[in-house]
Design a protein around this motif. Structure first.
Motif, mmCIF file in Angstrom:
data_model
loop_
_atom_site.group_PDB
_atom_site.id
_atom_site.type_symbol
_atom_site.label_atom_id
_atom_site.label_comp_id
_atom_site.label_asym_id
_atom_site.label_seq_id
_atom_site.Cartn_x
_atom_site.Cartn_y
_atom_site.Cartn_z
ATOM 1 N N UNK A 183 3.379 8.402 -8.448
ATOM 2 C CA UNK A 183 2.876 9.576 -8.549
ATOM 3 C C UNK A 183 3.695 10.759 -6.950
ATOM 4 N N UNK A 184 4.358 9.673 -5.952
ATOM 5 C CA UNK A 184 5.833 10.458 -5.405
ATOM 6 C C UNK A 184 6.864 10.432 -6.103
ATOM 7 N N UNK A 185 7.005 9.858 -7.163
ATOM 8 C CA UNK A 185 8.183 9.669 -7.932
ATOM 9 C C UNK A 185 8.024 10.806 -8.339
ATOM 10 N N UNK A 186 6.672 10.823 -9.487
ATOM 11 C CA UNK A 186 6.562 12.129 -10.208
ATOM 12 C C UNK A 186 7.149 13.264 -9.207
ATOM 13 N N UNK A 187 6.549 13.740 -8.233
ATOM 14 C CA UNK A 187 6.541 15.138 -7.547
ATOM 15 C C UNK A 187 8.240 15.589 -7.277
ATOM 16 N N UNK A 188 8.318 14.524 -6.620
ATOM 17 C CA UNK A 188 10.071 14.590 -6.646
ATOM 18 C C UNK A 188 10.895 14.867 -7.528
ATOM 19 N N UNK A 189 11.031 13.609 -9.018
ATOM 20 C CA UNK A 189 11.044 14.393 -10.261
ATOM 21 C C UNK A 189 11.050 16.172 -10.468
ATOM 22 N N UNK A 190 9.562 16.582 -10.358
ATOM 23 C CA UNK A 190 9.458 17.784 -10.573
ATOM 24 C C UNK A 190 9.968 19.185 -9.442
ATOM 25 N N UNK A 191 10.764 18.304 -8.229
ATOM 26 C CA UNK A 191 11.261 19.188 -7.660
ATOM 27 C C UNK A 191 13.018 18.987 -7.917
ATOM 28 N N UNK A 192 13.212 17.956 -8.387
ATOM 29 C CA UNK A 192 14.617 18.397 -8.832
ATOM 30 C C UNK A 192 14.978 19.023 -9.779
ATOM 31 N N UNK A 193 13.332 18.945 -11.005
ATOM 32 C CA UNK A 193 13.788 19.342 -12.212
ATOM 33 C C UNK A 193 14.496 18.863 -13.235
ATOM 34 N N UNK A 194 13.435 16.847 -12.866
ATOM 35 C CA UNK A 194 14.209 15.261 -13.169
ATOM 36 C C UNK A 194 13.149 15.454 -14.753
ATOM 37 N N UNK A 195 13.875 14.996 -15.512
ATOM 38 C CA UNK A 195 12.973 14.331 -16.583
ATOM 39 C C UNK A 195 12.383 12.917 -15.893
ATOM 40 N N UNK A 196 10.622 12.763 -16.042
ATOM 41 C CA UNK A 196 10.209 11.660 -15.676
ATOM 42 C C UNK A 196 9.230 11.038 -16.588
ATOM 43 N N UNK A 197 9.523 9.739 -17.025
ATOM 44 C CA UNK A 197 9.242 9.175 -17.807
ATOM 45 C C UNK A 197 8.198 8.200 -17.373
ATOM 46 N N UNK A 198 6.829 8.428 -17.191
ATOM 47 C CA UNK A 198 6.036 7.596 -17.238
ATOM 48 C C UNK A 198 5.677 5.942 -18.315
ATOM 49 N N UNK A 199 6.350 4.900 -17.470
ATOM 50 C CA UNK A 199 6.369 4.098 -18.455
ATOM 51 C C UNK A 199 5.021 3.369 -18.059
ATOM 52 N N UNK A 200 4.455 3.445 -16.314
ATOM 53 C CA UNK A 200 3.946 2.384 -16.050
ATOM 54 C C UNK A 200 1.973 2.304 -16.673
ATOM 55 N N UNK A 201 1.511 3.465 -17.502
ATOM 56 C CA UNK A 201 0.392 4.067 -18.544
ATOM 57 C C UNK A 201 0.462 3.157 -19.297
ATOM 58 N N UNK A 202 1.871 2.579 -19.596
ATOM 59 C CA UNK A 202 2.409 2.282 -21.345
ATOM 60 C C UNK A 202 2.362 1.049 -21.346
ATOM 61 N N UNK A 203 2.226 -0.018 -19.340
ATOM 62 C CA UNK A 203 1.743 -1.531 -19.885
ATOM 63 C C UNK A 203 1.520 -2.181 -19.227
ATOM 64 N N UNK A 204 0.088 -0.944 -18.000
ATOM 65 C CA UNK A 204 -1.217 -2.023 -18.126
ATOM 66 C C UNK A 204 -1.563 -2.704 -19.080
ATOM 67 N N UNK A 205 -3.113 -3.310 -18.636
ATOM 68 C CA UNK A 205 -3.595 -3.272 -19.187
ATOM 69 C C UNK A 205 -5.377 -2.769 -18.509
ATOM 70 N N UNK A 206 -6.412 -3.714 -19.942
ATOM 71 C CA UNK A 206 -7.422 -2.958 -18.796
ATOM 72 C C UNK A 206 -8.107 -2.949 -17.749
ATOM 73 N N UNK A 207 -7.429 -3.544 -17.117
ATOM 74 C CA UNK A 207 -7.736 -4.039 -15.257
ATOM 75 C C UNK A 207 -7.005 -3.304 -13.828
ATOM 76 N N UNK A 208 -5.719 -2.488 -14.628
ATOM 77 C CA UNK A 208 -5.172 -2.279 -14.417
ATOM 78 C C UNK A 208 -3.701 -3.132 -13.283
ATOM 79 N N UNK A 209 -3.621 -4.137 -14.230
ATOM 80 C CA UNK A 209 -2.070 -4.474 -13.835
ATOM 81 C C UNK A 209 -1.416 -5.090 -15.567
ATOM 82 N N UNK A 210 -0.141 -5.427 -14.953
ATOM 83 C CA UNK A 210 0.574 -5.859 -16.228
ATOM 84 C C UNK A 210 -0.009 -6.483 -17.049
ATOM 85 N N UNK A 211 -0.251 -5.961 -18.677
ATOM 86 C CA UNK A 211 -0.589 -6.162 -19.561
ATOM 87 C C UNK A 211 1.418 -7.890 -19.534
#
Length: 240
Positions: A183-211
């Motif tokens: 969440x902090x990295x996304x804010x930092x990327x926005x500050x610098x106008x850098x692309x932030x790629x959310x991979x975290x949400x693509x790799x989690x299972x239904x319990x919020x852990x790595x699939x």
């Protein structure tokens, strides 16, 4: 009376020394003590001082020839573990991942990263920092220094910050901490106008852990994991 107090004091100290020695022995002896001493300084220790493989890879990268329009993958073992050029069928892609690396380690090798004036840099780093109990504030400070160095050395390079991936049942790395860092990295990327790629949400299972269908050990990825990563960033790779 004074003699009795003195004897009791000596006995108490002796009991403490024996108990402390037993505790250290149970924890692993001198190796435990050394690891604890290192952890107290973990915000300033560089990866090179901890991992001979880091120095081996760094010096190897420095000897490799630069090319035009490089696309650099920058990170730790999760990046290091993939044959990116073959996966994308793109010889311009250079793997600059080093197993065990941290944000400070990235800073320590920025000259080699930027000297080719790469077209794009994809960064994923931070899981080893969290494992070493380095504060989020320090990680973000190092990230900012990484971005500033790239911007100053090669201003035309496009930077992509990829979220740190979740883990599966690793007691020394809590996914809440990973999500907070992201969440902090996304804010930092926005500050610098850098692309932030959310991979975290693509790799989690239904319990919020790595699939675990995407991982070999709860931290590193298997082939399916890298294929998913590829699908998520392919458009960014192919953009002019």
């Amino acid at each position: 009376m004074k003699k009795l107090v003195f004897i009791l004091s000596l006995l108490a100290n002796l009991v403490f020394i024996i108990a402390f020695g037993y505790f250290i022995h149970a924890k692993g002896g001198m190796s435990y003590l050394k690891s604890k001493l290192k952890s107290n300084n973990n915000e300033t220790i560089s990866s090179a001082s901890q991992n001979p493989y880091w120095e081996h890879r760094k010096t190897q990268f420095e000897l490799l020839p630069n090319s035009v329009d490089e696309i650099i993958f920058l990170g730790n073992s999760i990046t290091d573990g993939c044959e990116w050029a073959e996966l994308f069928n793109n010889p311009s892609i250079k793997n600059r991942g080093i197993s065990g690396d941290r944000t400070q380690g990235i800073l320590d090798r920025m000259t080699e990263i930027t000297e080719s004036h790469p077209k794009k840099i994809f960064i994923m780093i931070g899981i080893n920092d969290l494992s070493a109990k380095i504060s989020t504030a320090k990680i973000l400070e190092n990230y900012q220094s990484i971005i500033d160095t790239i911007r100053q050395s090669t201003p035309e390079t496009r930077i992509f910050i990829q979220s740190v991936l979740p883990t599966y049942q690793l007691p020394h790395i809590q996914n809440d901490s990973v999500a907070y860092l992201n969440s902090k990295l996304e804010i930092l990327a926005s500050k610098y106008k850098i692309d932030f790629i959310d991979l975290y949400s693509k790799f989690i299972n239904e319990d919020g852990e790595l699939n675990m269908n995407l991982s070999s050990d709860g931290l590193h990825l298997n082939g399916e994991g890298y294929l998913l990563w590829k699908r998520e960033i392919e458009d960014f790779i192919n953009e002019p």
